[in-house]
Each structure stands twice: as structure tokens, then as C-alpha cells.
Motif scaffolding. Sequence first.
Motif, mmCIF file in Angstrom:
data_model
loop_
_atom_site.group_PDB
_atom_site.id
_atom_site.type_symbol
_atom_site.label_atom_id
_atom_site.label_comp_id
_atom_site.label_asym_id
_atom_site.label_seq_id
_atom_site.Cartn_x
_atom_site.Cartn_y
_atom_site.Cartn_z
ATOM 1 N N LYS A 1 14.796 -48.788 -30.950
ATOM 2 C CA LYS A 1 15.929 -48.598 -31.868
ATOM 3 C C LYS A 1 16.441 -47.160 -31.870
ATOM 4 C CE LYS A 1 12.899 -47.796 -35.863
ATOM 5 N NZ LYS A 1 13.317 -46.400 -36.085
ATOM 6 N N ASP A 2 15.631 -46.213 -31.365
ATOM 7 C CA ASP A 2 16.048 -44.811 -31.363
ATOM 8 C C ASP A 2 16.723 -44.388 -30.066
ATOM 9 O OD1 ASP A 2 15.049 -44.331 -33.952
ATOM 10 O OD2 ASP A 2 13.015 -44.059 -33.141
ATOM 11 N N ILE A 3 16.883 -45.321 -29.116
ATOM 12 C CA ILE A 3 17.536 -45.004 -27.840
ATOM 13 C C ILE A 3 19.048 -44.964 -28.038
ATOM 14 C CG2 ILE A 3 18.014 -45.872 -25.515
ATOM 15 C CD1 ILE A 3 15.276 -44.640 -25.823
ATOM 16 N N ILE A 4 19.664 -43.932 -27.466
ATOM 17 C CA ILE A 4 21.125 -43.793 -27.511
ATOM 18 C C ILE A 4 21.699 -44.251 -26.172
ATOM 19 C CG2 ILE A 4 23.050 -42.175 -27.727
ATOM 20 C CD1 ILE A 4 21.210 -40.394 -29.417
ATOM 21 N N ASN B 1 12.667 -36.763 -24.833
ATOM 22 C CA ASN B 1 13.317 -35.721 -24.023
ATOM 23 C C ASN B 1 13.576 -36.178 -22.583
ATOM 24 O OD1 ASN B 1 13.442 -33.767 -26.101
ATOM 25 N ND2 ASN B 1 11.308 -33.189 -25.728
ATOM 26 N N ASN B 2 14.056 -37.398 -22.424
ATOM 27 C CA ASN B 2 14.458 -37.842 -21.083
ATOM 28 C C ASN B 2 15.534 -38.914 -21.193
ATOM 29 O OD1 ASN B 2 13.196 -40.653 -20.949
ATOM 30 N ND2 ASN B 2 11.411 -39.407 -21.479
ATOM 31 N N ILE B 3 16.173 -39.163 -20.070
ATOM 32 C CA ILE B 3 17.159 -40.243 -20.004
ATOM 33 C C ILE B 3 16.780 -41.176 -18.861
ATOM 34 C CG2 ILE B 3 19.024 -38.787 -20.895
ATOM 35 C CD1 ILE B 3 20.120 -38.638 -18.008
ATOM 36 N N ILE C 1 15.179 -39.070 -15.840
ATOM 37 C CA ILE C 1 15.461 -37.636 -15.693
ATOM 38 C C ILE C 1 15.147 -36.933 -17.011
ATOM 39 C CG2 ILE C 1 17.254 -35.923 -15.165
ATOM 40 C CD1 ILE C 1 18.768 -38.170 -13.689
ATOM 41 N N ALA C 2 14.494 -35.792 -16.928
ATOM 42 C CA ALA C 2 14.191 -35.008 -18.134
ATOM 43 C C ALA C 2 15.486 -34.434 -18.714
ATOM 44 C CB ALA C 2 13.225 -33.883 -17.791
ATOM 45 N N ASN C 3 15.572 -34.457 -20.050
ATOM 46 C CA ASN C 3 16.739 -33.875 -20.724
ATOM 47 C C ASN C 3 16.323 -33.341 -22.102
ATOM 48 O OD1 ASN C 3 19.409 -33.192 -21.408
ATOM 49 N ND2 ASN C 3 19.652 -35.154 -22.489
ATOM 50 N N THR C 4 16.241 -32.039 -22.178
ATOM 51 C CA THR C 4 15.869 -31.391 -23.456
ATOM 52 C C THR C 4 17.085 -30.791 -24.153
ATOM 53 O OG1 THR C 4 15.381 -29.316 -22.284
ATOM 54 C CG2 THR C 4 13.555 -30.865 -22.580
ATOM 55 N N ASN C 5 18.259 -31.105 -23.636
ATOM 56 C CA ASN C 5 19.486 -30.509 -24.158
ATOM 57 C C ASN C 5 20.035 -31.288 -25.364
ATOM 58 O OD1 ASN C 5 20.067 -28.466 -21.848
ATOM 59 N ND2 ASN C 5 19.759 -30.410 -20.782
ATOM 60 N N ALA C 6 20.812 -30.592 -26.155
ATOM 61 C CA ALA C 6 21.542 -31.239 -27.251
ATOM 62 C C ALA C 6 22.852 -31.764 -26.684
ATOM 63 C CB ALA C 6 21.796 -30.240 -28.380
ATOM 64 N N SER C 7 22.750 -32.810 -25.893
ATOM 65 C CA SER C 7 23.885 -33.306 -25.115
ATOM 66 C C SER C 7 24.933 -33.960 -26.011
ATOM 67 C CB SER C 7 23.404 -34.312 -24.067
ATOM 68 O OG SER C 7 22.402 -33.754 -23.240
#
Length: 265
Positions: free
Chosen positions: A152-155, A179-181, A228-234
Motif C-alpha cells: 500500500k506504500d508503493i507509489i 529507497n528503490n524503484i 534501481i536504488a533511489n534515495t532522492n526526493a523525486s
Amino acid sequence: MNIKAYIESGTLELYVAGALSEKESQEVYNLTVKHPELLEEALKIEATIVKLTAATAPIDSQSLFNNILSQISTNNNVRPLNQTKKHWFTYVSWAASIVFAAGLLWFANQNIQLKEQLRIADTDKELLETQIENSRNSLTEAKALISVLRDKDIITVPLDGQAISPEAYAKVYWDVKGNNIVLDVQGLPDPPKGKVYQVWSLTLNPLTPTSLGVIENFTTDENKLFTIANTNASEAFGITLEPDGGSESPTLEQLYTLGAVATTP
């Protein structure tokens, strides 16, 4: 000693074929050492046997026997058959020895073929095991994706095709806590040779792109799913086509897909 009579007796043929007793073979050997003519004749007989063996086809016994008879009757190095029972036995024994030698060659060849078949079977087994392992890995990836989709927390961020490729599309499943997509790029065409797709995380005000890396094995990956790792405030994600190795900043003319993260009301 009458050398000619001894040669015509057929004893040398039996000696070369290995049909004499140990004592008789030793006697013939001593004579070949003493008389060079006998040694030369024995070598000729041996050469003829080698020639006959190489010329035969062991898997066809009738053709083999006919070939041997033909060679015996026409080869100058082989003495013609006399009508006596003794000489008939001599040459039949010789022919049998040749058949036996040719049979050994056939069995040796069969052994080589069997070893090759076993090697191929081992290779096929290894290939099958690899395919099974790949299937297991694909199943694991599929289960992981299902788990991501159900969280439920996946965007979920759809990426639409842009001017260079309006029919292109992709989708990002962003696990903010992890912290990944998971990037689904099934809707992208294969990149041309010397080019790779590069994934970008974007903040919109001001517009700031951050590279999340390139997709090196796009063409060989059947599922077209990449974690893919993603630690950004995308605030958005984009995919561009870049030279091998990627670029420091996105080539906007090669922007294939773009999509903004939905804001919470």
C-alpha cells in the motif's frame, strides 16, 4: 635354407597375423633376423594388412569380406592362393585376423562416438539446469514484483512517451521506504547500437535531474524489469537515450518517457 619355398609356405603370413604359437613365432623371428629377405617379406605383409584394414568398412561384414578377397587376389605383395588345404587355411586365418583388427577399429570408433554423445548429454544437462535456474530467478523476480505492487506504500508513476517516440511508455513502482524503484520498460524500443537508456530522478522547481544509472542489459533481459536504488526526493522520473556509459546531464532531444509523481491532495 630355401628362402623362396619358405616365403611361399604361408608361415610369414601366420606370423604377422599372430596365428602362431609362442615357440613358432620365436623361430620365425630368429629366421627374420638371420635372413634379411624374410624380414623384408614380413614387412611387406604387415604393410598390406594395414592397407587392407584402412580400406575396409567394419559395419558391413559382407563388403568387408569381399574387399579382403579382392585385395588378396590383386595386391602384388600378397602371394596367390594355392589349391592346397594348408594354404587355404593360411589365408582364411589371415583374413580372419584382418576382420578382427578392423572390428577393433570399429569398436574404438564407436567408443569415441559414445564418449562424444555423453559429452553432449552432459552439456545439454548443464544447459537445462541453467534454464531451470533462470526460470527460478524469473519466478523470484515476479514474486518480488507482485509483492511490490500489492504494497500500500508503493507509489506508481506512469511515464508517457515524448516527442521523439510518442508510442513509448514505461512505469515506475517507487518503494519510498526501501529507497528503490522497480522500473518496467516493456514499452520502450530496443536502443540502437552504441546507445543505452539512462534513468533520471527529477525535482521540478528548479528543474534538477539526478542520474539513477543506465540500463546496460536492456536487450537481453526478457522481463524488462529493473530494480534501481533511489534515495532522492523525486518529483518526476524520465528516461533518455544516451551514448554508452551514460551522460552527466540528460539529452532532452532524446527524452523517450516522462512522468510526474502524483501529489497528495
